[in-house]
Design a protein around this motif. Sequence first.
Motif, PDB file in Angstrom:
ATOM      1  N   SER A  58      21.203 -37.179 -68.358  1.00 18.10           N
ATOM      2  CA  SER A  58      19.901 -37.840 -68.404  1.00 18.10           C
ATOM      3  C   SER A  58      18.945 -37.161 -67.445  1.00 18.10           C
ATOM      4  O   SER A  58      19.347 -36.385 -66.572  1.00 18.10           O
ATOM      5  CB  SER A  58      20.018 -39.329 -68.057  1.00 18.10           C
ATOM      6  OG  SER A  58      20.487 -39.497 -66.730  1.00 18.10           O
ATOM      7  N   SER A 102      17.746 -39.813 -72.060  1.00 22.40           N
ATOM      8  CA  SER A 102      19.199 -39.735 -71.938  1.00 22.40           C
ATOM      9  C   SER A 102      19.776 -39.054 -73.163  1.00 22.40           C
ATOM     10  O   SER A 102      19.170 -39.076 -74.248  1.00 22.40           O
ATOM     11  CB  SER A 102      19.817 -41.138 -71.800  1.00 22.40           C
ATOM     12  OG  SER A 102      19.403 -41.761 -70.614  1.00 22.40           O
ATOM     13  N   THR A 107      26.548 -34.851 -73.910  1.00 25.25           N
ATOM     14  CA  THR A 107      25.820 -34.228 -72.814  1.00 25.25           C
ATOM     15  C   THR A 107      25.310 -32.852 -73.240  1.00 25.25           C
ATOM     16  O   THR A 107      25.800 -32.258 -74.202  1.00 25.25           O
ATOM     17  CB  THR A 107      26.710 -34.098 -71.572  1.00 25.25           C
ATOM     18  OG1 THR A 107      27.902 -33.376 -71.922  1.00 25.25           O
ATOM     19  CG2 THR A 107      27.083 -35.467 -71.034  1.00 25.25           C
ATOM     20  N   THR A 139      20.040 -40.921 -56.660  1.00 26.41           N
ATOM     21  CA  THR A 139      19.479 -41.356 -57.946  1.00 26.41           C
ATOM     22  C   THR A 139      18.511 -42.520 -57.799  1.00 26.41           C
ATOM     23  O   THR A 139      18.193 -43.194 -58.776  1.00 26.41           O
ATOM     24  CB  THR A 139      20.617 -41.773 -58.905  1.00 26.41           C
ATOM     25  OG1 THR A 139      21.382 -42.820 -58.306  1.00 26.41           O
ATOM     26  CG2 THR A 139      21.523 -40.603 -59.220  1.00 26.41           C
ATOM     27  N   ARG A 146      20.619 -35.778 -64.038  1.00 26.04           N
ATOM     28  CA  ARG A 146      21.874 -36.458 -63.728  1.00 26.04           C
ATOM     29  C   ARG A 146      23.037 -35.972 -64.577  1.00 26.04           C
ATOM     30  O   ARG A 146      22.892 -35.707 -65.772  1.00 26.04           O
ATOM     31  CB  ARG A 146      21.713 -37.973 -63.922  1.00 26.04           C
ATOM     32  CG  ARG A 146      20.597 -38.564 -63.078  1.00 26.04           C
ATOM     33  CD  ARG A 146      20.428 -40.031 -63.337  1.00 26.04           C
ATOM     34  NE  ARG A 146      19.288 -40.571 -62.599  1.00 26.04           N
ATOM     35  CZ  ARG A 146      18.937 -41.836 -62.572  1.00 26.04           C
ATOM     36  NH1 ARG A 146      19.637 -42.726 -63.246  1.00 26.04           N
ATOM     37  NH2 ARG A 146      17.894 -42.239 -61.870  1.00 26.04           N
ATOM     38  N   PHE A 148      27.474 -37.009 -64.856  1.00 26.61           N
ATOM     39  CA  PHE A 148      28.422 -38.058 -64.487  1.00 26.61           C
ATOM     40  C   PHE A 148      29.624 -37.420 -63.800  1.00 26.61           C
ATOM     41  O   PHE A 148      30.190 -36.445 -64.298  1.00 26.61           O
ATOM     42  CB  PHE A 148      28.890 -38.836 -65.718  1.00 26.61           C
ATOM     43  CG  PHE A 148      27.928 -39.914 -66.129  1.00 26.61           C
ATOM     44  CD1 PHE A 148      27.978 -41.171 -65.555  1.00 26.61           C
ATOM     45  CD2 PHE A 148      26.953 -39.669 -67.082  1.00 26.61           C
ATOM     46  CE1 PHE A 148      27.088 -42.164 -65.915  1.00 26.61           C
ATOM     47  CE2 PHE A 148      26.051 -40.656 -67.446  1.00 26.61           C
ATOM     48  CZ  PHE A 148      26.118 -41.912 -66.868  1.00 26.61           C
ATOM     49  N   PRO A 153      26.707 -41.769 -62.164  1.00 30.56           N
ATOM     50  CA  PRO A 153      25.624 -40.782 -62.263  1.00 30.56           C
ATOM     51  C   PRO A 153      25.331 -40.136 -60.917  1.00 30.56           C
ATOM     52  O   PRO A 153      25.307 -40.806 -59.882  1.00 30.56           O
ATOM     53  CB  PRO A 153      24.432 -41.620 -62.747  1.00 30.56           C
ATOM     54  CG  PRO A 153      24.727 -43.009 -62.287  1.00 30.56           C
ATOM     55  CD  PRO A 153      26.220 -43.156 -62.306  1.00 30.56           C
ATOM     56  N   ASN A 155      22.687 -37.107 -59.067  1.00 30.39           N
ATOM     57  CA  ASN A 155      21.514 -36.242 -59.174  1.00 30.39           C
ATOM     58  C   ASN A 155      21.891 -34.825 -58.756  1.00 30.39           C
ATOM     59  O   ASN A 155      22.374 -34.604 -57.652  1.00 30.39           O
ATOM     60  CB  ASN A 155      20.390 -36.784 -58.289  1.00 30.39           C
ATOM     61  CG  ASN A 155      19.116 -35.974 -58.414  1.00 30.39           C
ATOM     62  OD1 ASN A 155      18.939 -35.183 -59.339  1.00 30.39           O
ATOM     63  ND2 ASN A 155      18.201 -36.173 -57.479  1.00 30.39           N
ATOM     64  N   ASN A 209      22.170 -47.444 -61.014  1.00 28.70           N
ATOM     65  CA  ASN A 209      23.631 -47.607 -61.136  1.00 28.70           C
ATOM     66  C   ASN A 209      24.024 -48.970 -61.697  1.00 28.70           C
ATOM     67  O   ASN A 209      24.795 -49.723 -61.099  1.00 28.70           O
ATOM     68  CB  ASN A 209      24.305 -47.374 -59.780  1.00 28.70           C
ATOM     69  CG  ASN A 209      24.108 -45.957 -59.278  1.00 28.70           C
ATOM     70  OD1 ASN A 209      24.084 -45.017 -60.069  1.00 28.70           O
ATOM     71  ND2 ASN A 209      23.929 -45.798 -57.981  1.00 28.70           N
ATOM     72  N   ALA A 298      28.390 -47.474 -69.762  1.00 30.80           N
ATOM     73  CA  ALA A 298      28.400 -47.226 -68.314  1.00 30.80           C
ATOM     74  C   ALA A 298      29.493 -48.106 -67.722  1.00 30.80           C
ATOM     75  O   ALA A 298      29.222 -49.168 -67.167  1.00 30.80           O
ATOM     76  CB  ALA A 298      27.050 -47.526 -67.691  1.00 30.80           C
TER      77      ALA A 298
END
Length: 348
Positions: A58, A102, A107, A139, A146, A148, A153, A155, A209, A298
Amino acid sequence: MKTNNKIISAFLSLFLLPSFLMAATADTDITLKQTNIDENSFHIRIEIKNPSQQNIASVQSWLSYDTNVLEAKKIEADDSPFDFVAPGENNIDNGTIKIGRSALAKTITDTNIFVANVLFEWKEKKNTDISFFNYQIDTSGNTSVRVFEDGFPVNVLGAEPKKITIQTNGGTTHVETPIIPTQETPITQETPTITTPTKPTFSDSQVQNLFATTGPGYAVFAWDMLPKATGYNIYYSQTSGRYIQRRSTDDVDNYYLDGLEIGKTYYFSIKAFNAANEESQYAYEVKLTAGYPDSSSAPLLLSKSKQMIAKAKNLTQSGSASTFVIILSLCLTFFFQFRKKYGTINRT
């Protein structure tokens, strides 16, 4: 009692895993580039530079600009590989451009990733800056790229992205070129443009988050608490981005929501509110199917905790649902207090 102690120990052992470090690779960047359309308008292209081909999940690329000089007309992102627009993050709002995207399908690992074009028109022809808004190394800001790591997540922007100086002659620069006088040419000094950065307000902030898991007819959420918040509104429905139901809670960092229909897919987001009843931006949306913990987009728990979820389901089915919720809430509180104290490590 022994069963409850085992559950608490298992939750804590999962949550205290070292999974909250910043991403190791710090060569990712996000850039701005000007392309003129005609003498009165131009595009700003927002692009992620990803030379190490990290799995980008994202992006937030909020921009600020001088409304006395420029007028932002439109955000164009049809060709972007990001397939989901974050709620409230495709907007132009009084000197701030709010862009959040996102990648839900998969990804993105391209070395150059197109985010969006923003169409601008001149109001007054003079040099001016366009800069990224509210960068933070974690974040919690509004400018981030971002990935994972262990389900959380992170940054991967290791430094604040560079602003761009828009010039009336169509060029862009980050360094002023000095004027060298000659005897034949008189010196003309242009009055420098001073752009005052816009200070972030509570309504510009965003809960970070947001995680969720689910059991038979219920969902459990956890999030990072927002400074100056006095409570939170949890929004949800069975349609992505269109929330028709709301639950409110006090200034806490977790919530138990019941009344969900098993097998139905729900979409959730959350806003914080303050004492003046101002709301923050929507958090990134979470999707899950009620009763199926693995369906969460998530996950609240790490992948290694599937067996613990199964134990929790057995516990709720045996009539001890309230005990499970209390235990989970205590674990979540301890977990997020630990994260706030030890979880963020600055990169060097």
